[in-house]
Design a protein around this motif. Structure first.
Motif, PDB file in Angstrom:
ATOM      1  N   ILE A 118      37.828  -7.712  15.746  1.00 54.16           N
ATOM      2  CA  ILE A 118      36.774  -6.972  16.448  1.00 54.16           C
ATOM      3  C   ILE A 118      37.168  -5.504  16.605  1.00 54.16           C
ATOM      4  O   ILE A 118      36.346  -4.594  16.420  1.00 54.16           O
ATOM      5  CB  ILE A 118      36.494  -7.626  17.816  1.00 54.16           C
ATOM      6  CG1 ILE A 118      35.955  -9.048  17.623  1.00 54.16           C
ATOM      7  CG2 ILE A 118      35.511  -6.787  18.622  1.00 54.16           C
ATOM      8  CD1 ILE A 118      35.793  -9.811  18.921  1.00 54.16           C
ATOM      9  N   TYR A 119      38.450  -5.267  16.932  1.00 50.18           N
ATOM     10  CA  TYR A 119      38.908  -3.884  17.080  1.00 50.18           C
ATOM     11  C   TYR A 119      38.830  -3.130  15.753  1.00 50.18           C
ATOM     12  O   TYR A 119      38.381  -1.974  15.702  1.00 50.18           O
ATOM     13  CB  TYR A 119      40.339  -3.879  17.601  1.00 50.18           C
ATOM     14  CG  TYR A 119      40.966  -2.510  17.644  1.00 50.18           C
ATOM     15  CD1 TYR A 119      40.615  -1.595  18.630  1.00 50.18           C
ATOM     16  CD2 TYR A 119      41.894  -2.125  16.682  1.00 50.18           C
ATOM     17  CE1 TYR A 119      41.177  -0.335  18.666  1.00 50.18           C
ATOM     18  CE2 TYR A 119      42.471  -0.869  16.706  1.00 50.18           C
ATOM     19  CZ  TYR A 119      42.100   0.028  17.701  1.00 50.18           C
ATOM     20  OH  TYR A 119      42.654   1.278  17.715  1.00 50.18           O
ATOM     21  N   SER A 160      36.853  -3.798  13.214  1.00 48.31           N
ATOM     22  CA  SER A 160      35.445  -3.590  12.870  1.00 48.31           C
ATOM     23  C   SER A 160      34.856  -2.440  13.674  1.00 48.31           C
ATOM     24  O   SER A 160      34.100  -1.611  13.137  1.00 48.31           O
ATOM     25  CB  SER A 160      34.651  -4.876  13.126  1.00 48.31           C
ATOM     26  OG  SER A 160      35.128  -5.939  12.320  1.00 48.31           O
ATOM     27  N   ASN A 161      35.198  -2.365  14.958  1.00 48.25           N
ATOM     28  CA  ASN A 161      34.708  -1.261  15.785  1.00 48.25           C
ATOM     29  C   ASN A 161      35.254   0.073  15.300  1.00 48.25           C
ATOM     30  O   ASN A 161      34.530   1.081  15.220  1.00 48.25           O
ATOM     31  CB  ASN A 161      35.105  -1.511  17.240  1.00 48.25           C
ATOM     32  CG  ASN A 161      34.483  -0.502  18.189  1.00 48.25           C
ATOM     33  OD1 ASN A 161      33.434   0.047  17.900  1.00 48.25           O
ATOM     34  ND2 ASN A 161      35.132  -0.265  19.312  1.00 48.25           N
ATOM     35  N   ARG A 162      36.535   0.082  14.962  1.00 52.75           N
ATOM     36  CA  ARG A 162      37.148   1.313  14.440  1.00 52.75           C
ATOM     37  C   ARG A 162      36.507   1.716  13.107  1.00 52.75           C
ATOM     38  O   ARG A 162      36.267   2.910  12.852  1.00 52.75           O
ATOM     39  CB  ARG A 162      38.650   1.076  14.271  1.00 52.75           C
ATOM     40  CG  ARG A 162      39.433   2.254  13.698  1.00 52.75           C
ATOM     41  CD  ARG A 162      39.608   3.354  14.716  1.00 52.75           C
ATOM     42  NE  ARG A 162      40.418   4.421  14.149  1.00 52.75           N
ATOM     43  CZ  ARG A 162      41.745   4.513  14.310  1.00 52.75           C
ATOM     44  NH1 ARG A 162      42.378   3.602  15.038  1.00 52.75           N
ATOM     45  NH2 ARG A 162      42.422   5.507  13.775  1.00 52.75           N
ATOM     46  N   THR A 163      36.191   0.738  12.268  1.00 54.87           N
ATOM     47  CA  THR A 163      35.561   1.031  10.983  1.00 54.87           C
ATOM     48  C   THR A 163      34.176   1.629  11.169  1.00 54.87           C
ATOM     49  O   THR A 163      33.815   2.607  10.497  1.00 54.87           O
ATOM     50  CB  THR A 163      35.469  -0.253  10.143  1.00 54.87           C
ATOM     51  OG1 THR A 163      36.786  -0.768   9.921  1.00 54.87           O
ATOM     52  CG2 THR A 163      34.816   0.027   8.801  1.00 54.87           C
ATOM     53  N   SER A 164      33.378   1.053  12.065  1.00 57.08           N
ATOM     54  CA  SER A 164      32.028   1.563  12.288  1.00 57.08           C
ATOM     55  C   SER A 164      32.046   2.995  12.823  1.00 57.08           C
ATOM     56  O   SER A 164      31.250   3.840  12.386  1.00 57.08           O
ATOM     57  CB  SER A 164      31.284   0.633  13.249  1.00 57.08           C
ATOM     58  OG  SER A 164      31.930   0.600  14.513  1.00 57.08           O
ATOM     59  N   LYS A 165      32.958   3.292  13.746  1.00 60.26           N
ATOM     60  CA  LYS A 165      33.049   4.644  14.288  1.00 60.26           C
ATOM     61  C   LYS A 165      33.501   5.628  13.207  1.00 60.26           C
ATOM     62  O   LYS A 165      32.975   6.750  13.108  1.00 60.26           O
ATOM     63  CB  LYS A 165      34.025   4.684  15.459  1.00 60.26           C
ATOM     64  CG  LYS A 165      33.524   3.967  16.702  1.00 60.26           C
ATOM     65  CD  LYS A 165      34.525   4.085  17.840  1.00 60.26           C
ATOM     66  CE  LYS A 165      34.005   3.398  19.096  1.00 60.26           C
ATOM     67  NZ  LYS A 165      34.984   3.481  20.217  1.00 60.26           N
TER      68      LYS A 165
END
Length: 323
Positions: free
Chosen positions: A163-164, A166-171
């Motif tokens: 999850i971390y 994926s969140n870092r990738t989206s940002k």
């Protein structure tokens, strides 16, 4: 102490204090925030040196000369990952690609990711047992629900690193997507002025760093790969793979075709820059169009009762006085 920790009034006061602290932190933290652009550029420079060393070692191996990569001291995390063979158990063909897209390109980052996926389920499991069975959390629920909650916490710990990432990738992709049209315009100006593609990438990275540090990192790293890789095509393909954006991949394909067939790149960059800008505007319009449906429920829950109270309140008071 247990009675105090489980007291609803105490828990409510703690939650209110946390909410107030989070609000103040959100308001005042941007005032003290410092950019980490220098640290990022230093990390990219270190990786450029590693690419140089790796390519030199490969050339030595091809010429039958004894050579090896730099020896790195094994840390405790790396030893644990190798001892438990976590790479074979938890790493698939897309894991390293996802890590690179999120900006984690070193082996140490992969080792920390595997270590977190191995240890966090146990930590979450122990923490859930301590809260539910020791502090009597969810005391009004049956034992089956409490056991399911503990198991769910362990699953959450296992997927928390994903999850971390994926969140870092989206940002990171959002930052690159917003700055990419401007970077293409700058790249077009440099190319039309007769600057080489390596120098153009370096100049664009310097100019766009204040707008998107992630894009500046990728451009500097691409410049290093174009200088040291045996095929320049790999450098462009790696740029598209690391970002994971179709707009960047299309530009990389245009650059590859220009390198292979000698086609002019200026017109292709102009068209691709306009397409990227139109795509960014389309996404903004899509978000604006989705705003009214999202505001419907808050308006029904919070605005309409207040309006009804203001409108009907005086009338109801008059009726009550008359009765």
């Amino acid at each position: 102490m247990i009675n105090t920790l489980t007291d609803p009034l105490f828990v409510s006061a703690v939650l209110v204090g946390i909410a107030v602290f989070a609000t103040m932190f959100t308001i005042f933290m941007p005032m003290f925030e410092r950019g980490d652009l220098k640290l990022r550029m230093k990390a990219v420079a270190v990786e450029r040196d590693e690419i140089r060393a790796r390519e030199r070692a490969r050339l030595k191996a091809e010429t039958n000369t004894r050579g090896s990569l730099r020896h790195q001291n094994n840390s405790s995390v790396r030893q644990l990952v190798d001892k438990l063979n976590l790479r074979e158990a938890l790493v698939d063909k897309n894991t390293e690609k996802k890590m690179r897209t999120a900006g984690f390109r070193t082996q140490n980052a992969l080792n920390m990711f595997l270590f977190a996926r191995f240890t966090l389920p146990f930590l979450f499991f122990i923490g859930a047992i301590f809260y539910i069975f020791w502090l009597d959390g969810l005391a009004d629920q049956p034992i089956a629900v409490r056991v399911v909650a503990v198991i769910g916490a362990a699953y959450l710990g296992f997927f928390a690193p994903n999850i971390y990432v994926s969140n870092r990738t989206s940002k990171r992709q959002k930052s690159i997507r917003n700055a990419w049209p401007d970077a293409l315009d700058l790249l077009l100006i440099c190319v039309e002025s007769g600057v080489s593609i390596e120098a153009a990438f370096k100049r664009v990275a310097d100019e766009v760093a204040t707008q998107s540090a992630a894009l500046a990192e990728e451009l500097v790293l691409t410049t290093a790969e174009l200088s040291y890789l045996d095929e320049r095509r790999k450098g462009f393909e790696n740029l598209g793979d690391r970002t994971g954006l179709e707009s960047v991949k299309s530009v990389c394909q245009a650059l590859i075709q220009a390198e292979r067939y000698g086609t002019p790149i200026a017109q292709a960059l102009r068209v691709l820059a306009q397409e990227s800008r139109d795509m960014r505007m389309t996404e903004a319009e899509k978000k604006a169009a989705a705003l009214p449906p999202k505001l419907t429920v808050p308006m029904i829950l919070f605005f309409l009762p207040v309006i009804f109270g203001v409108i009907l309140g005086p009338a109801m008071m008059t009726v009550f006085d008359t009765i």
